[in-house]
Design an enzyme around this catalytic site. Structure first.
Site, PDB file in Angstrom:
ATOM      1  N   GLY A 171      35.370  -2.847  31.818  1.00  0.00           N
ATOM      2  CA  GLY A 171      35.148  -1.652  31.973  1.00  0.00           C
ATOM      3  C   GLY A 171      36.224  -0.769  32.844  1.00  0.00           C
ATOM      4  O   GLY A 171      36.305  -0.840  33.505  1.00  0.00           O
ATOM      5  N   VAL A 172      35.796   0.570  32.143  1.00  0.00           N
ATOM      6  CA  VAL A 172      36.589   1.858  32.635  1.00  0.00           C
ATOM      7  C   VAL A 172      35.809   3.132  33.359  1.00  0.00           C
ATOM      8  O   VAL A 172      35.312   3.724  31.584  1.00  0.00           O
ATOM      9  CB  VAL A 172      37.889   2.118  32.939  1.00  0.00           C
ATOM     10  CG1 VAL A 172      38.597   2.919  33.305  1.00  0.00           C
ATOM     11  CG2 VAL A 172      38.615   0.692  32.333  1.00  0.00           C
ATOM     12  N   GLY A 173      35.595   3.644  33.917  1.00  0.00           N
ATOM     13  CA  GLY A 173      34.791   5.053  34.533  1.00  0.00           C
ATOM     14  C   GLY A 173      35.711   6.023  34.856  1.00  0.00           C
ATOM     15  O   GLY A 173      36.868   6.004  35.629  1.00  0.00           O
ATOM     16  N   GLY A 174      35.080   7.117  35.131  1.00  0.00           N
ATOM     17  CA  GLY A 174      35.657   8.165  36.220  1.00  0.00           C
ATOM     18  C   GLY A 174      35.797   8.041  37.561  1.00  0.00           C
ATOM     19  O   GLY A 174      36.526   7.725  38.298  1.00  0.00           O
ATOM     20  N   PHE A 175      35.099   6.585  38.357  1.00  0.00           N
ATOM     21  CA  PHE A 175      34.886   6.778  39.515  1.00  0.00           C
ATOM     22  C   PHE A 175      36.091   5.660  39.967  1.00  0.00           C
ATOM     23  O   PHE A 175      36.839   5.689  40.001  1.00  0.00           O
ATOM     24  CB  PHE A 175      34.122   5.766  39.979  1.00  0.00           C
ATOM     25  CG  PHE A 175      33.511   5.459  41.006  1.00  0.00           C
ATOM     26  CD1 PHE A 175      33.200   5.862  42.836  1.00  0.00           C
ATOM     27  CD2 PHE A 175      33.461   3.753  41.582  1.00  0.00           C
ATOM     28  CE1 PHE A 175      32.951   6.011  43.335  1.00  0.00           C
ATOM     29  CE2 PHE A 175      33.503   3.467  42.092  1.00  0.00           C
ATOM     30  CZ  PHE A 175      33.307   3.497  43.868  1.00  0.00           C
ATOM     31  N   LYS A 230      32.198  -2.975  40.692  1.00  0.00           N
ATOM     32  CA  LYS A 230      32.636  -1.468  40.461  1.00  0.00           C
ATOM     33  C   LYS A 230      33.528  -0.716  41.210  1.00  0.00           C
ATOM     34  O   LYS A 230      32.972  -0.518  42.878  1.00  0.00           O
ATOM     35  CB  LYS A 230      31.533  -0.176  39.974  1.00  0.00           C
ATOM     36  CG  LYS A 230      32.237   1.517  40.040  1.00  0.00           C
ATOM     37  CD  LYS A 230      31.113   2.023  39.956  1.00  0.00           C
ATOM     38  CE  LYS A 230      29.956   1.490  38.518  1.00  0.00           C
ATOM     39  NZ  LYS A 230      29.387   3.222  38.682  1.00  0.00           N
ATOM     40  N   ASP A 246      23.473  12.312  33.119  1.00  0.00           N
ATOM     41  CA  ASP A 246      24.435  11.876  32.484  1.00  0.00           C
ATOM     42  C   ASP A 246      24.102  10.557  31.243  1.00  0.00           C
ATOM     43  O   ASP A 246      24.612   9.778  31.229  1.00  0.00           O
ATOM     44  CB  ASP A 246      25.671  11.746  32.954  1.00  0.00           C
ATOM     45  CG  ASP A 246      26.871  10.800  32.355  1.00  0.00           C
ATOM     46  OD1 ASP A 246      27.028  11.678  31.345  1.00  0.00           O
ATOM     47  OD2 ASP A 246      27.974  10.148  33.164  1.00  0.00           O
ATOM     48  N   LYS A 276      37.349   1.369  38.084  1.00  0.00           N
ATOM     49  CA  LYS A 276      37.100   0.452  37.177  1.00  0.00           C
ATOM     50  C   LYS A 276      36.472  -0.702  37.262  1.00  0.00           C
ATOM     51  O   LYS A 276      36.421  -0.590  37.993  1.00  0.00           O
ATOM     52  CB  LYS A 276      38.466  -0.903  37.773  1.00  0.00           C
ATOM     53  CG  LYS A 276      39.681  -0.314  36.385  1.00  0.00           C
ATOM     54  CD  LYS A 276      41.722  -1.149  36.354  1.00  0.00           C
ATOM     55  CE  LYS A 276      42.229  -0.303  36.401  1.00  0.00           C
ATOM     56  NZ  LYS A 276      43.803  -1.354  35.551  1.00  0.00           N
ATOM     57  N   VAL A 277      35.410  -0.880  36.990  1.00  0.00           N
ATOM     58  CA  VAL A 277      34.545  -2.218  36.591  1.00  0.00           C
ATOM     59  C   VAL A 277      35.019  -3.544  36.566  1.00  0.00           C
ATOM     60  O   VAL A 277      34.980  -3.427  35.198  1.00  0.00           O
ATOM     61  CB  VAL A 277      33.456  -2.367  35.692  1.00  0.00           C
ATOM     62  CG1 VAL A 277      32.204  -2.808  36.150  1.00  0.00           C
ATOM     63  CG2 VAL A 277      32.814  -0.098  35.937  1.00  0.00           C
TER      64      VAL A 277
END
Length: 877
Positions: free
Chosen positions: A550-554, A571, A667, A556-557
């Site tokens: 996964g990839v988010g604003g913070f 994360k 969120d 990569k996971v």
């Protein structure tokens, strides 16, 4: 502009300009905006020193200014050396922020191996521009890329242990200093066994009205006085919504850069512009072209219409900042979008704190297209993540135009307690920062007290356990295995503290600072295990891309496997992430206080080697959204979807009511609902969460995700638990229809799922947009109860929305209805059920019409006795 340097700013004229003044004024009238407040006179600085250091001749720039050689101005320079270097020409680095007009200044340099001083005679006291140009030119005997030196005045330190190791980019520094003596000295002090150098110097009078003595204090709120006592360094000067501006387009020959590299959310903003001829300046003279030229006020960024009914985010710009300093922030405004007065109201936020509420430019300027600016001071304690975030957003959609505007901004660093703009060393070389000795004593005392209390508690626990020891305790090979449970759920538990290794003590007590600037403030108590970076690197095979789940604003996971075979989700923070350490801290602070079956568990963290890493339990089935659309995974049944929604609702209900203090997730969306190997739902990602101790509302800048954002929260900037309820209502519609909540490829009325689903429901045509893979399996009573819950969640007014406890009850009821129908008639023809479903939806809203009533009664009547006996046992009430 990389590295926090501002564009080159120059403000004055050729020393013999008076001879050509009539011609210059004629040209000025031809090319300036034709309005009453245009520039009618040229600012002529009484003090005007322009020095090309190390040059053998004077240097003429394209803007008409002449820089004299410091050889010709030998009386200004006090040094025992005469070391210069020069080249014929320099090519401009593409990434450089210095305008091409200043390039000739970098062709030569003056070099010092010992303390040297330039002394300037000041004919008018007040603010001075001091601009310094640096570029490490080649020299046969001296390597300027290894120079380390300090630059200071008689009172202020401008640069401390300064160096430039990159010989491909130019460096420009700009200061505003208040001088009250007839002489002004600029000293260059090489570090021991090193050297100093300078390419160009400007010491020029600044206009008196340019910087006022007062501003609005953002934190603590109020008025800030005494700006005259501070030295200032201009870090950013930005023309928002417009192109970069060369010095010859500014009456003070300043340079402005574009906002493209600072705009956090360009998708939500759009630039507007008008002719500079229509820009006016107030008649009271408080704002003049010397504050900013009409070219700045004639362009702006405003809110962009995403062609959906969902409100937009705030307009946002982020700049790097040194959190050891306070900053003066000047925002430039000009209403070039309204058709009438008092149509535009908006809020101003600095680092998510209110700077100005419901700002009405009309009340300030009494006219449209009129220049206005506001100064704010942001205290150093409010800069916690190494950046400054400037935001503007609508104050109230019901009052005026739902919009916000910003034309330009300037970010200016203020000197600290050591009278320094670079570190905490004063001009006498003494450290005058936070009292390190006092801090050390306090820490030592706290540590000693902590160890004493721990020892006393430990002895008491051992004695108690000794008396209560079970048979066979001798076989235990771990002290902590019988002293206290390893995975204590109590934050700050002793076992959590004992499980940490001594190698992390410096991080625990906050004495370490990593190379990236993230301080090791984190105490490991109550937040699970500390993971060494090497262990996490090994668990992810050196963070290989194949391990990314996964990839988010913070950041990569990664999927990782620990040495004992346990799979974990790791994360890893991205150093360039805009979310950064604030959300790293928020996630830890929140999850350290929360324990619930339907919240993702934080197993531990890592904050060494400049890393910000969080380690969670691994959720094998990933995000809920992946099981609804956008992947090749088999579709979930209606019952499975209901169970996942119920689990998510339980987690949110716990946040709102079951934790020590109410917590608003902020969120809620299907990508933040994760599924384990048994499809048990768990709410994740608490980086934006806010505590709500008063259980009323939290005033904060708007954050969230497009399509899920509560419109009332957006209008008022007041966050409540009902904001989560609205977002969860969007999730319910997403679950029912299995499509993105925003899809710009669809016709306009269908782009926003929540609005489209409500419209279709009120038309009695909701069945047409239900996920066709499950439409004929849904019991009508279950569907009606589910849609009723979703519709109530999506009420525009938060007070009309249910609590998460009420939503949970309705979802559990919908599940019971679905299960009851399945038990009564397991062999019922699904085609007949589909027809009944269609009839139910055609009957209209909430089952209020006769068709729906008849259908629902046929479902519910046969199971009333069964349902009444089970409702009392519903969970989550």
């Amino acid at each position: 502009m990389a590295g926090g340097f501002t564009s080159a700013v120059v403000i004055h004229s050729h020393s013999s300009l008076l001879l050509f003044l009539p011609l210059f004024l004629l040209l000025l009238l031809l090319f300036s905006p034709s309005n009453a407040t245009s520039i009618t006179s040229l600012f002529s600085p009484p003090v005007n020193y322009l020095i090309d250091c190390g040059s053998s001749t004077q240097t003429l720039l394209q803007d008409g200014r002449t820089f004299r050689s410091d050889r010709d101005s030998s009386s200004l320079l006090s040094t025992d050396e005469d070391i210069q270097t020069s080249v014929d020409s320099i090519n401009l680095n593409a990434s450089s922020s210095v305008p091409p007009t200043s390039l000739p200044l970098f062709n030569s340099a003056r070099i010092f191996t010992d303390e040297s001083t330039y002394t300037f005679y000041i004919s008018k006291m007040g603010r001075l521009w001091v601009r310094l140009y640096f570029f490490p030119l080649p020299h046969p005997s001296y390597n300027l890329t290894q120079a380390v030196f300090t630059v200071q005045t008689d009172r202020f330190v401008l640069l401390h242990d300064f160096s430039i190791t990159d010989n491909t980019s130019f460096v420009f520094k700009e200061y505003l200093l208040n001088v009250s003596d007839s002489r002004f000295s600029l000293k260059f002090l090489p570090k021991k066994k090193s050297l100093a150098f300078i390419n160009g110097i400007e010491v020029v009078t600044a206009p008196d009205p340019l910087i006022l003595d007062t501003a609005i204090s953002v934190f603590p709120p109020g008025n800030f006085h005494g700006i005259f006592n501070y030295a200032l360094q201009v870090c950013y000067r930005v023309n928002v919504g417009g192109p970069p501006m060369a010095p010859n387009r500014d009456p003070l020959l300043r340079s402005w850069e574009t906002d493209a590299s600072y705009n956090v959310f360009p998708q939500g903003s759009q630039n507007v512009s008008v002719s500079t001829k229509i820009i006016k300046y107030p008649q009271n003279g408080e704002v003049t072209p010397l504050i900013a030229p009409s070219s700045v006020y004639s362009s702006a960024m405003v809110m962009k219409d995403p062609k959906v009914n969902q409100p937009n985010f705030n307009l946002s710009w982020r700049m790097n900042a040194d959190q050891s300093f306070s900053y003066l922030i000047r925002l430039h405004f000009c209403d070039i979008v309204s058709q009438n007065l008092s149509q535009l109201y908006f809020n101003v936020y600095l680092n998510e704190m209110m700077g100005a509420a419901s700002l009405d430019l009309s009340s300030e300027t009494k006219a449209l297209a009129t220049a206005f600016y506001q100064d704010f001071v942001l205290n150093s304690s409010a800069i916690t993540n190494g950046s400054i975030l400037v935001q503007v957003g609508p104050a109230n959609l019901q009052q005026g135009i739902p919009n916000a505007i910003l034309n330009g901004f300037e970010v200016i660093k203020m000197s600290n307690m050591a009278n320094s703009l670079d570190g905490f060393f004063s001009v006498d070389g003494k450290y005058k920062g936070p009292n390190a000795n006092t801090l050390a004593l306090k820490v030592a005392a706290a540590i000693g007290l902590g160890f004493s209390m721990t020892a006393m508690f430990l002895v008491a626990v051992i004695c108690f356990r000794w008396r209560q020891r079970p048979h066979g305790w001798e076989s235990k090979d771990s002290f902590s295995s019988w002293l206290l449970p390893i995975q204590s759920t109590h934050p700050g538990s002793l076992c959590s503290a004992l499980s940490k290794s001594s190698s992390r003590r410096s991080s625990i007590f906050g004495s370490r600072k990593s190379r990236s600037g993230y301080s090791g403030y984190l105490t490991p108590t109550g937040i699970g295990r500390f993971f060494p970076f090497d262990e996490l690197r090994k668990a992810t095979n050196n963070f290989v891309e194949k391990a990314v789940i996964g990839v988010g604003g913070f950041g990569k996971v990664y999927l990782g496997t620990l040495e004992d075979g346990t799979k974990v989700a790791i994360k890893r923070g991205n150093p360039s992430s805009e979310q950064g350490i604030n959300e790293f801290r928020t996630e830890i602070d929140m999850l350290s206080k929360l324990r619930h079956r339907h919240l993702v568990s934080l197993m531990g963290f890592c904050d060494e080697n400049s890393e910000m890493i969080l380690v969670y339990e691994y959720m094998a089935n990933g995000p809920f959204r992946s099981h609804l659309y956008g992947s090749n995974l088999p579709p979930l049944s209606w019952k499975q979807r209901l169970e996942i929604c119920i689990g998510s609702a339980r987690g949110l209900h716990y946040l709102h009511t079951g934790a020590a203090q109410s917590i608003i997730h902020r969120d809620v969306k299907t990508t933040n609902i994760l599924l384990d190997e048994n499809l048990v739902a768990k709410v994740a990602d608490f980086g934006l969460s806010k505590a709500n101790p008063e259980k009323t509302h939290v005033s904060t800048a708007v954050k969230g995700s497009f399509g899920y954002l509560d419109p009332q929260y957006f209008r008022s900037q007041q966050l409540t638990e009902k904001s989560d309820v609205y977002s969860f209502g969007v999730v319910l519609m997403e679950v029912l229809c299995a499509r993105p909540v925003l899809d710009p490829t669809l016709p306009r009325e269908q782009v926003n799922l929540a609005d489209w689903a409500l419209q279709q429901h009120r038309r009695g045509m909701l069945y047409k947009i239900i996920d066709p893979r499950i439409a004929d399996t849904i019991a009508c009573g279950s569907l009606n109860k589910f849609v009723e819950a979703a519709e109530k969640c999506l009420e525009d007014n938060g007070a009309d929305r249910p609590t998460m406890g009420d939503v949970l009850w309705n979802l559990e009821y919908a599940l019971q209805l679905q299960e009851a129908v399945s038990k009564i008639d397991t062999n019922e023809d699904t085609t007949a059920n589909s027809i009944a479903l269609e009839q139910a939806n055609e009957s209209g809203e909430k089952g209020d019409h006769s068709g729906t009533q008849a259908t629902e009664e046929s479902d519910v009547t046969d199971v009333d006795s069964m349902m009444l006996s089970q409702i009392a046992h519903f969970e989550g009430r």
